[in-house]
Design a protein around this motif. Structure first.
Motif, PDB file in Angstrom:
ATOM      1  N   TYR A 100       0.815  -1.224   0.000  1.00  0.00           N
ATOM      2  CA  TYR A 100       0.000   0.000   0.000  1.00  0.00           C
ATOM      3  C   TYR A 100       0.846   1.270   0.000  1.00  0.00           C
ATOM      4  O   TYR A 100       0.442   2.277  -0.571  1.00  0.00           O
ATOM      5  CB  TYR A 100      -0.941  -0.007   1.211  1.00  0.00           C
ATOM      6  CG  TYR A 100      -1.944  -1.129   1.164  1.00  0.00           C
ATOM      7  CD1 TYR A 100      -3.217  -0.941   0.632  1.00  0.00           C
ATOM      8  CD2 TYR A 100      -1.593  -2.406   1.617  1.00  0.00           C
ATOM      9  CE1 TYR A 100      -4.133  -1.991   0.565  1.00  0.00           C
ATOM     10  CE2 TYR A 100      -2.498  -3.456   1.549  1.00  0.00           C
ATOM     11  CZ  TYR A 100      -3.753  -3.243   1.016  1.00  0.00           C
ATOM     12  OH  TYR A 100      -4.644  -4.288   0.924  1.00  0.00           O
ATOM     13  N   THR A 101       1.986   1.245   0.678  1.00  0.00           N
ATOM     14  CA  THR A 101       2.815   2.449   0.760  1.00  0.00           C
ATOM     15  C   THR A 101       4.242   2.070   1.110  1.00  0.00           C
ATOM     16  O   THR A 101       4.480   1.051   1.770  1.00  0.00           O
ATOM     17  CB  THR A 101       2.267   3.415   1.829  1.00  0.00           C
ATOM     18  OG1 THR A 101       3.136   4.552   1.925  1.00  0.00           O
ATOM     19  CG2 THR A 101       2.171   2.750   3.184  1.00  0.00           C
ATOM     20  N   VAL A 116      -0.446   6.909   4.477  1.00  0.00           N
ATOM     21  CA  VAL A 116      -1.157   6.630   3.214  1.00  0.00           C
ATOM     22  C   VAL A 116      -1.757   7.910   2.637  1.00  0.00           C
ATOM     23  O   VAL A 116      -2.723   7.872   1.883  1.00  0.00           O
ATOM     24  CB  VAL A 116      -2.252   5.558   3.421  1.00  0.00           C
ATOM     25  CG1 VAL A 116      -1.629   4.222   3.826  1.00  0.00           C
ATOM     26  CG2 VAL A 116      -3.268   5.995   4.475  1.00  0.00           C
ATOM     27  N   ARG A 121      -5.170   3.934  -3.729  1.00  0.00           N
ATOM     28  CA  ARG A 121      -5.882   2.663  -3.562  1.00  0.00           C
ATOM     29  C   ARG A 121      -7.065   2.840  -2.618  1.00  0.00           C
ATOM     30  O   ARG A 121      -7.032   3.668  -1.711  1.00  0.00           O
ATOM     31  CB  ARG A 121      -4.906   1.631  -3.009  1.00  0.00           C
ATOM     32  CG  ARG A 121      -5.369   0.199  -3.112  1.00  0.00           C
ATOM     33  CD  ARG A 121      -4.187  -0.725  -2.944  1.00  0.00           C
ATOM     34  NE  ARG A 121      -4.570  -2.118  -2.841  1.00  0.00           N
ATOM     35  CZ  ARG A 121      -3.702  -3.124  -2.899  1.00  0.00           C
ATOM     36  NH1 ARG A 121      -2.415  -2.882  -3.064  1.00  0.00           N
ATOM     37  NH2 ARG A 121      -4.121  -4.384  -2.791  1.00  0.00           N
ATOM     38  N   CYS A 122      -8.111   2.062  -2.815  1.00  0.00           N
ATOM     39  CA  CYS A 122      -9.336   2.172  -2.002  1.00  0.00           C
ATOM     40  C   CYS A 122      -9.902   3.600  -2.084  1.00  0.00           C
ATOM     41  O   CYS A 122     -10.422   4.126  -1.093  1.00  0.00           O
ATOM     42  CB  CYS A 122      -9.071   1.792  -0.556  1.00  0.00           C
ATOM     43  SG  CYS A 122      -8.523   0.086  -0.309  1.00  0.00           S
ATOM     44  N   ILE A 129      -8.406   1.349   3.544  1.00  0.00           N
ATOM     45  CA  ILE A 129      -7.082   0.719   3.456  1.00  0.00           C
ATOM     46  C   ILE A 129      -6.802  -0.074   4.721  1.00  0.00           C
ATOM     47  O   ILE A 129      -6.343  -1.225   4.678  1.00  0.00           O
ATOM     48  CB  ILE A 129      -5.995   1.787   3.231  1.00  0.00           C
ATOM     49  CG1 ILE A 129      -6.131   2.402   1.831  1.00  0.00           C
ATOM     50  CG2 ILE A 129      -4.598   1.179   3.410  1.00  0.00           C
ATOM     51  CD1 ILE A 129      -5.239   3.601   1.595  1.00  0.00           C
ATOM     52  N   GLU A 132      -8.834  -3.215   4.791  1.00  0.00           N
ATOM     53  CA  GLU A 132      -8.328  -4.196   3.832  1.00  0.00           C
ATOM     54  C   GLU A 132      -7.057  -4.852   4.361  1.00  0.00           C
ATOM     55  O   GLU A 132      -6.868  -6.069   4.230  1.00  0.00           O
ATOM     56  CB  GLU A 132      -8.063  -3.496   2.493  1.00  0.00           C
ATOM     57  CG  GLU A 132      -7.860  -4.461   1.334  1.00  0.00           C
ATOM     58  CD  GLU A 132      -7.872  -3.754  -0.012  1.00  0.00           C
ATOM     59  OE1 GLU A 132      -6.769  -3.623  -0.597  1.00  0.00           O
ATOM     60  OE2 GLU A 132      -8.958  -3.333  -0.452  1.00  0.00           O
TER      61      GLU A 132
END
Length: 354
Positions: A100-101, A116, A121-122, A129, A132
């Protein structure tokens, strides 16, 4: 509201629930509803690293002496550490975070901050996030974790503990003020029993009380730490998420099967210093030493630490430090530790597993 370059900060703190114990239950499901703890020893000496929630109902907590834990719960199941299993699970969790990051700041094997703010994303939702990530950790690693979402590290970490286990708490920027105002001072980072007692002596029990006290009084009583108390009481924290952590100390400590009289402690130093030298060499930190320190825990579980400035390992120096530490109590000693403080080197090494 904190923002950098016009981007509103979105910080997630992920914290695995009773990490070591959770992995023991994952690998031995029949233990799931039984009180278990990781650490200690078969004869009841040593310290509990963590325990599951059935054990916590008996009052058992991390850092508690195993012997005391067994008195609270005679049926407690003590499991030995399986560090390789824990490292592999930690590695799997971090791999999920990095999906994610790149802005991941590990705090230990089982928790980390994620920034984030710039993640699309999301749909850019930090809450989604976090949800998830929690679902993936459960599916791929087999354990649960809790999450806190906020616009700074302080509030995100507090939030992750708010609905444990297996929960998520989101603090929106609009909620920052009210949420932080109601926090007890014990929730502020750096406030332990001693500082909490000092604050209580001043009539300060909540962040609302700290706010009313004012910065000038806090500075006079606590020095520079008063500034941090004041900032956190208002829910403010501008620290960035640092993808690499600085190594600040290297240490070795040992809890003995029987409490040692002070006269027997110096004889333990050669073995401890031998192990310490090995760790310093492995970390390539011999040229980065700034201080030596000795830690002593007495039979009443009170700990004390003595340190001195020094740039090389000095056996005689450790003897003197140990003598100073032992002079602080007439009680026998259950734990000895030796270590060095080093110049921060921005290596991604975590020192949680002494």
């Amino acid at each position: 509201m904190y923002s950098f370059g016009g981007v509103v900060r979105k910080i997630i703190h992920i914290d695995a629930d009773c990490f070591f114990a959770a992995l023991e239950m994952r690998d031995a499901p029949h233990l799931r509803d039984l009180p278990i703890a990781v650490g200690g020893s078969s004869n009841g000496r040593g310290v509990i690293s963590t325990c599951n929630y059935p054990a916590r109902k008996f009052g058992i907590r991390s850092a508690m002496a195993a012997a005391h834990a067994l008195r609270l719960c005679p049926d407690l199941i003590l499991r030995p550490h399986r560090f390789e299993v824990y490292r592999q699970a930690s590695k799997a969790m971090k791999a999920i975070f990095y999906d994610y990051t790149d802005l991941v700041e590990p705090l230990s094997l089982d928790e980390a901050f994620l920034d984030v703010s710039a993640v699309s994303r999301c749909d850019g939702s930090a809450t989604r996030i976090a949800e998830e990530i929690r679902a993936r950790v459960f599916s791929e690693v087999g354990i649960t974790c809790s999450a806190g979402v906020a616009n700074n590290k302080f509030l995100a970490k507090v939030a992750s503990d708010w609905q444990k286990p297996n929960g998520i708490t989101v603090i929106t920027p609009e909620q920052n003020d009210a949420f932080s105002r109601a926090l007890p001072v014990a929730k502020l980072s750096g406030v332990g029993k001693v500082t909490a007692a000092k604050l209580a002596s001043m009539g300060l029990y909540s962040c609302a009380d700290v706010r009313e006290c004012g910065l000038e009084v806090l500075l006079k009583r606590f020095g520079k730490f008063g500034v941090r108390l004041h900032e956190r009481a208002y829910g403010r924290d501008d620290r960035p998420v640092l993808p690499s952590r600085e190594r600040l100390s290297i240490g070795v400590e040992h809890t003995y099967d029987h409490d040692l009289p002070s006269g027997a402690c110096i004889a333990q130093l050669p073995a401890l210093l031998g192990e310490l030298r090995g760790r310093i060499t492995k970390a390539q930190a011999s040229a980065k030493i700034t201080k030596l320190f000795v830690k002593v825990k007495f039979s009443d579980f009170v700990s004390t630490t003595v340190e001195r400035r020094c740039t090389v390992l000095d056996d005689a120096g450790y003897v003197e430090l140990l003598k100073q530490a032992m002079a602080r109590s007439s009680l026998k000693i259950r734990l000895l530790g030796v270590g060095v403080k080093v110049v921060g080197d921005s290596v991604g090494v975590q020192l949680a597993l002494f």
